[in-house]
Design a protein around this motif. Structure first.
Motif: not given
Lengths: 415, 415
Positions: A379, A381, A384, B384-385, B387-388, B391
DNA sequence: TCCAGAGATGAATCCACCC
DNA sequence: GGGGTGGATTCATCTCTGG
């Protein structure tokens, strides 16, 4: 310059009054265990037994040792009793009794990091050294530490004075200028000593169990003796005290009940080995390959940071997909491709299937270029910050700025 | 939820058996001094007297306090006795007597940096907290730290086994491949706690002498209690324990002989309620944990957190486009649309042109639905969380071959 | 009830290997 | 060959299990 094999108490009784400048006592801790260890070449085993029929028996023995120690010390001398939680409180009561509580100087905490275990509760990672002097007129070489990096520089460099209301404030001269301190030695040495535990792999290791680091003894000897002074260690063990005394040009007497121990000490004296602690010399910071930003990214995704590997910066705490998932954060001087390669290399050799890469910049790439990785088990990403940066760039092209100072101040004052 | 003015021993006697989950004892240390301090505005002086006719008198008093504490504790409960070198050894002997030495858990060393008076000897910079439990069956929430920077990644990642000769080595499966560890939490919390003496936030200071930092109490309460449990502090002082218990949604009983102390505690409680009311009234679980996530997001984008209103959580420190940019983080109970509306409303009334919204979940939406905002002055980005999470979900759907059922179920159960 | 032995553990060094 | 990276090793603790 004597080494004696024999019962500690009996040998102490043969010594004259008032001869020692410092006595370091490192007796069995009352662990009720047998301690054993082999040398690094596996050829020889050393052991000692720390089993007692009762606490009373142990304390009775220690009481006599302490009394004798007091007798043997010079009036300006000091004793350091090394122990741990097992019996420290009882031992200190004995010390109070023999030396007088008015001669209590410090409870020194030797703390260190060490391997963990699966105990319910807190991980034990310190031992205690009681420091008593024979009288108020004890010999003591002040020792100064460097200022901690967090110390406010103003406080180091400016003189201070007491204002009328009794509060302390920075001193100003008649022109209103600050006054700099002329001579600052540093911070007096604290009674909490962080000294790394002697590593299992260290050359300094002799094979004797519970061996103490030379650094610890160096500090004790430095604080309370000068060259030529006499250092006494009635529980000689692996001989660290003796070796350190020799290295520092002090006289010494070492006693131990085990012939093995004394011959080991003699051997160490012949071949003085001191491990230089990389950790102490370089500092913990030297091992850290992340900056604050990277730590805070890891923190915000609930990851455990790790060091010492350029391909992996941390792991997700949560066990998604049934596995630990390694994370890498792109460095400023890396292209995203380089970062990915490092991650893949580490991940491959460690057999990780799923990985996360966080992109923090467009190094050597326009931000319009997209980057695709054919491996969908990684992944990728954007951080921010990168999102914001791109967004700002996009907007900057079309927007001219309006800006009011008042608005800014309002916003800050709500904090 | 009680605060009582009165003699500590008498008040303790009025309490029932087996009701408290943790008792924090912070008695006078037997310094034989009077302690006094003024509030920051210099208007009020607090003091307490720590003078005794003899050590016996002090120990007799403390013995009774410890006995009562033992009675009041639940079977799973623990006591923390805070003291210093003055009488620590005597106090621990009392604890051994009442609780049994087999219920000794830890000698916690609280150490800190301190400004020095350069007296002859070592600078005293630690205090001791004895941790005893009422029984072997004590409640304890394990707490983990990061790994040391010197620990290498292989240690953390690879499973190990004991070879025939008793030595540990890395485990290999039948194909000779390394075996990965499935779960890592970090290093168990040490018994040496470095917590700054004067808290970074100076306004935490109430003017009461010997005030303890909130961080210290937070840790003690966290380790030994859950929400709703009862925290007892018979030497309430400035009320730090009580304030911390309240913040962490624990019940509390506070006792102090001084009316000043209790009224100060009440005031601090009221103040806490005033400033934190938004958060406490929402009453959704642990205040401290809840906010950690949001703080860490703000921290990782270099933003200043502000007093939380429902529309704005912080501002970017950097002034992109010459303007302050407000940030909102989507709440768990908000849809992204609601969050956006709140942000727009706040932003509009204050005339902010550019804003950032961080989406943390897909509340009431499938993660396939995309959400577009026609206002391109608002940057909406996924946390981020999130996104994860997405995924992980994607992989679960598309990777069927290399994906075992067991793995999938693990992933679900960690969710 | 008690003891022996296996298992788990991570800090920090040593050292093999690779450019 | 030397500087740096990362893999391997060992220790003393505590837990758990079986005899």
């Amino acid at each position: 310059m004597t080494l004696k094999v024999g019962n500690c108490l009996e040998e102490l009784k043969t010594l004259d009054d008032s001869i020692a400048d410092v006595i370091y006592l490192d007796p069995p801790f009352f662990t009720q265990k047998e301690h054993q260890l082999k040398t690094r070449d596996n050829l020889k085993e050393f052991k000692f037994v720390d089993k007692w029929t009762s606490l009373e028996e142990y304390l009775n023995f220690m009481d006599q040792v302490i009394k004798e120690s007091n007798r043997i010390l010079k009036k300006t001398g000091s004793v350091f009793l090394h122990c741990d939680k097992s019996a420290s409180h009882h031992l200190r009561i004995l010390l109070d009794k023999s030396f007088g509580s008015e001669n209590f100087r410090s409870e020194i905490v030797w703390c260190y990091k060490r391997w963990s275990n699966s105990k319910k509760g807190l991980l034990n990672s310190h031992q205690t050294i009681y420091f008593y002097s024979k009288s108020q007129d004890f010999k003591f070489n002040m020792f100064y530490d460097s200022y901690s990096p967090t110390t406010n520089v103003d406080q180091i460099l400016q003189e201070r004075m007491r204002a009328k209301n009794g509060k302390t404030q920075y001193k100003r001269d008649k022109n209103g200028e600050i006054v700099n301190i002329k001579d600052k030695k540093g911070v007096p040495l604290s009674d909490v000593w962080f000294i790394p535990y002697l590593n299992p792999k260290a050359h300094e290791r002799s094979g004797y169990p519970t061996q103490k680091p030379i650094l610890l003894l160096e500090r004790i000897i430095q604080l309370t003796t000068n060259e030529g002074d006499l250092v006494l260690d009635p529980f000689c063990g692996s001989g660290t005290t003796i070796v350190t005394a020799k290295m520092m040009n002090r006289q010494f007497i070492g006693i131990d009940i085990s012939p093995d121990s004394i011959s080991l000490t003699k051997q160490r004296l012949k071949n003085l080995v001191k491990t230089k602690s990389n950790l102490l010399e370089r500092g913990e910071g030297d091992y850290i390959n992340k900056n604050k930003k990277e730590f805070s990214i890891l923190d915000s995704i609930d990851a455990i940071p790790v060091q010492r590997n350029s391909g992996i910066d941390g792991f997700l705490k949560a066990k998604y997909l049934g596995e630990l998932i390694p994370i890498k954060i792109q460095r400023e001087d890396e292209t995203i491709q380089e970062a990915l390669n490092k991650l893949l290399k580490s991940g491959k050799s460690k057999k990780y299937e799923y990985m996360i890469l966080i992109r923090t910049n467009h190094n050597q790439q326009s931000f319009h270029d997209s980057f695709e990785c054919e491996n969908d088990h990684v992944l990728i990403m954007n951080s921010y910050d990168l999102f914001i940066e791109d967004w700002v760039k996009l907007n900057k092209l079309s927007v001219s700025t309006s800006f009011s100072l008042q608005k800014e101040q309002d916003a800050i004052s709500t904090n």
